[in-house]
Design an enzyme around this catalytic site. Structure first.
Site, PDB file in Angstrom:
ATOM      1  N   GLU A  53     -59.979 -18.415 132.321  1.00  0.00           N
ATOM      2  CA  GLU A  53     -58.898 -17.473 132.589  1.00  0.00           C
ATOM      3  C   GLU A  53     -57.829 -18.079 133.502  1.00  0.00           C
ATOM      4  OE1 GLU A  53     -58.896 -13.240 134.315  1.00  0.00           O
ATOM      5  OE2 GLU A  53     -60.209 -13.113 132.591  1.00  0.00           O
ATOM      6  N   HIS A  62     -64.209 -12.993 140.262  1.00  0.00           N
ATOM      7  CA  HIS A  62     -65.556 -13.485 139.941  1.00  0.00           C
ATOM      8  C   HIS A  62     -66.010 -14.406 141.074  1.00  0.00           C
ATOM      9  CE1 HIS A  62     -66.007 -12.574 135.483  1.00  0.00           C
ATOM     10  NE2 HIS A  62     -64.805 -12.121 135.772  1.00  0.00           N
TER      11      HIS A  62
END
Lengths: 489, 489
Positions: free
Chosen positions: A49, A338
């Site tokens: 990402e 994350h």
């Protein structure tokens, strides 16, 4: 025969949540990530990402041009993400794989990358579900082949599709997801959905499978990923897979991947673990994670992985695995929503192992057969859903065309001319939208059929092997190539 | 160490031109094809453009269900294409790979298929060019792994995208292609286009590259195909590729494929050839081929291939290659608009060959480097074109939205209310269509970038190797795996 050696591999993995304009504090986070990578000198940094901005003919990632080229020399002020690349004297290489927006996969390696390629998953959500973004990202798996001291290391990095999650629920039910929290990112909002159909999986017991429209897509992606690894790693000595799988450890896709490829989970295998409870990679302590994101898992979820295996003749072990715990490694603001995974792996020479399927017989293959069958069934349900959509949209198109015909007749007359003209636009729009949805679901059925055909084939091979007994093992999974390798050496 | 053996392989390849409702005399042709295959008992029959009809949840190909399952027992009258499967006692297996309509790849093997998978090319034309059909077919490459007497045979079957050809010209220029001749099929109407930009390729000297909008797509597909073969065949002893490449032997894509994979052309290598002049696979004698299809090549074109190679330790040769010559093998009406290829290959054990790049040095690699560079340039031109389209459609979307705003203002007033309402529909349509085109060209740029990144990486590796001299060859092409294999054995 390859030389006897021992090799240490330090691996870093992070879903960067790096979508330009949409992710919070992106420039600052990338700068700190670069500083950290500089300081730590990992062998491989695998990032997901990482948003790419297409600004002309060559998209660039910070100071990096796409495609494993060396970094251009730039002034430090030019781009905040320049620091991602540690300026060490060893040959550092970076590459990014892309979809429509860009799949956001990005790898930095301390060692020269011998070969690289990419496989975009055939099922990637739907283009008309713009708010989910999956189709536009083009979720993919990237492969890098490295040669380290005569050892062939196949490194895979992937980002598997999200569930429809918070947005699906928030937008669908009109509750829960406040617009301020609607961020464009691929976390695992699976957790937000209540109720479940995966009976075997306690973690998902409370999910509503009806709401998770991408479940079958993720199983299909997991199978595609497993097949890609299976077919491209036949010459590799060591296989490493890192990434955001958007699946819990006991989810069907995750089990399918591990059973089919034989990959082992660093978290379960490590000798020394340090980090968040249960290895969670999304934790409530992280200031970018809301309780809404975690849903029924308030203590956290584990969806990012370091998986590995070595073929016979080599032995790989995880000495240490660390995760961040809602902060950056030095205790400051987190690097992403994350948590980062940092693994130290050791590869050693080992005597060829005996063929497991020969020693254990057909019963040994049961978990694989069971998970293959489960995946086949799951994809069947996805197929039924896709077929329902093609039929439904087919009817909508037919009715829409009939209605357009009626409007033409009305417009030709005098009675309801203005109303007919007014209704023309929404009708044309309806037919076009239904046509697009029809096409995509038709493609979806083909993709499900293809994956099911492969699964069915493997199940048949397994049944044949069981009928023949343990003396004639089929080429059923990567174990086969280990056996072949053992024979050669 | 594998046993010393000699193996004969009889291979059949045909683009079946088997599109239901659109291809002429389909049922009859398929029946005769089945009868012929029954009679000849090939080891492998590799078919392309076998139309699949999705009639429920499981598409079927005649009596065959999708996915390498055994044929269901049906009455002979149920479907004319049942005969495709020869009812011999050996285990026969069929499978078909599919896209939206279905890529139409179909394989029948006399030997058990150990593994199978498929890769759909990421660039497959444009969905809005419905009349070309490429996007809807989902052009792909299928892989089957067979184990024959301890030898691992990787068989690939593919159908690479057509050019816009006759339709592009016919519909674009409004001349040449009469509607009676507009058939939905993937022959190579490349030949119809006058003028060319590929200076090096005399065959194409008279083409207009500007009209062949898919040239870069086919080069990208050729690269993807080459990469797929390269990465999935590392454990194979023998590699076989059959299919309709829609490229002439000297076309860039064809040269790229052969240089990168090391595959050899059965037509050029065979000891004994029998068939059409120059091995043409579309000939004017075929009653389904019009002169329009052949364009500036009135004597025929060669676009279907049998390509093969063996790794060091094995030797493969083509003893005979036959093509049909505008008739079916018994002299009747042809089986398709393409000619069938029938090859008899022999695989033998051979002592490991010396490493060619070590004996010849960097100069040996020049053809590969040259073709990689050429492909990189070609894809760059495709990229520029794609970027132009994204920019153009971006402007159209902006102007369309402005115009819609203006129409809203006009509709709110009284002066031009009816005109504003009438213009609303085409304006909305324009914006929607431009949006779709924008998205697809944006995706196209990403795909071109990805392929160019891989090519660039390989070129850099080649340059590095040349700088280091012949003593340190890079892992530049499949030769590398041959060397590795030679070391092992």
């Amino acid at each position: 025969m390859k030389p006897n050696f021992s090799l240490r591999l330090r691996v870093f993995n992070l879903n960067c949540w790096g979508i330009p304009y949409l992710s919070k504090h992106l420039a600052d986070r990338l700068k700190r990530l670069g500083d950290f990578l500089n300081m730590e000198s990992f062998d491989l940094a695998l990032l997901e990402e990482v948003g790419l901005c297409s600004t002309g003919t060559e998209p660039s990632l910070g100071g990096w041009q796409l495609g494993a080229v060396r970094p251009p020399v730039r002034s430090p002020k030019e781009n905040p993400s320049k620091h991602i690349l540690p300026p060490t004297p060893t040959p550092q290489q970076g590459l990014a794989f892309s979809g429509v927006i860009g799949s956001g996969l990005c790898v930095f390696s301390k060692h020269p990358i011998q070969e690289l390629t990419q496989h975009v998953y055939t099922l990637n959500g739907y283009p008309y579900m713009i708010h989910h973004g999956d189709w536009f990202c083009g979720k993919a798996v990237g492969l890098l082949v490295l040669h380290l001291s005569g050892l062939v290391l196949n490194t895979y990095v992937t980002h598997v599709g999200e569930t429809n999650g918070a947005w699906g629920l928030g937008l669908g039910a009109g509750a829960g997801a406040g617009s301020a929290d609607l961020r464009w990112k691929d976390r695992a909002p699976l957790a937000v959905l209540p109720g479940s159909r995966i009976g075997q999986d306690l973690l998902h017991a409370e999910y509503s499978r009806q709401k998770d429209i991408y479940l079958a897509h993720r199983v299909a992606q997991a199978w595609e990923l497993a097949q890609f690894i299976h077919h491209t790693s036949k010459k590799a000595d060591v296989i490493l897979l890192c990434g955001d799988l958007n699946m819990h450890p006991k989810d069907l896709g995750c089990r399918l991947l591990k059973e089919w490829t034989g990959l082992r989970d660093a978290f379960l295998e490590t000798q020394d673990f340090e980090g968040s409870e249960e290895g969670y990679t999304m934790v409530p302590k992280n200031c970018y994670v809301s309780q809404q994101d975690l849903g029924p898992f308030p203590v956290g979820i584990r969806i990012d992985y370091v998986l590995y295996k070595a073929v016979s003749g080599f032995y790989i072990s995880c000495k240490t695995l660390k995760t961040t715990t809602g902060h950056d490694p030095s205790g400051g603001t987190p690097l992403s929503d994350h948590e980062a995974l940092m693994a130290t792996l050791y590869v050693r020479h080992s005597p060829p192992q005996p063929n497991p399927s020969l020693t254990h017989g057909p019963a040994e293959r049961s978990p694989l057969v069971s998970v293959l069958r489960e995946a086949w069934t799951e994809l069947g349900l996805g197929l039924v859903q896709a077929c329902w959509w093609t039929t439904f949209t087919g009817y909508v198109i037919s009715l829409g065309l009939l209605f357009l015909l009626l409007l033409c007749v009305l417009a030709a007359g005098e009675g309801a001319k203005e109303a007919a003209i007014l209704l023309w636009t929404p009708s044309v729009g309806l037919v076009l939208v239904a046509g697009a949805i029809y096409l995509f679901h038709l493609q979806e059925t083909k993709c499900f059929n293809k994956a099911r055909a492969e699964l069915q084939h493997m199940l048949r091979k397994a049944r044949e092997a069981q009928n023949l007994g343990p003396e004639s093992p089929p080429a059923l999974h990567l174990g086969q190539q280990e056996r072949d390798r053992a024979e050669e050496q």
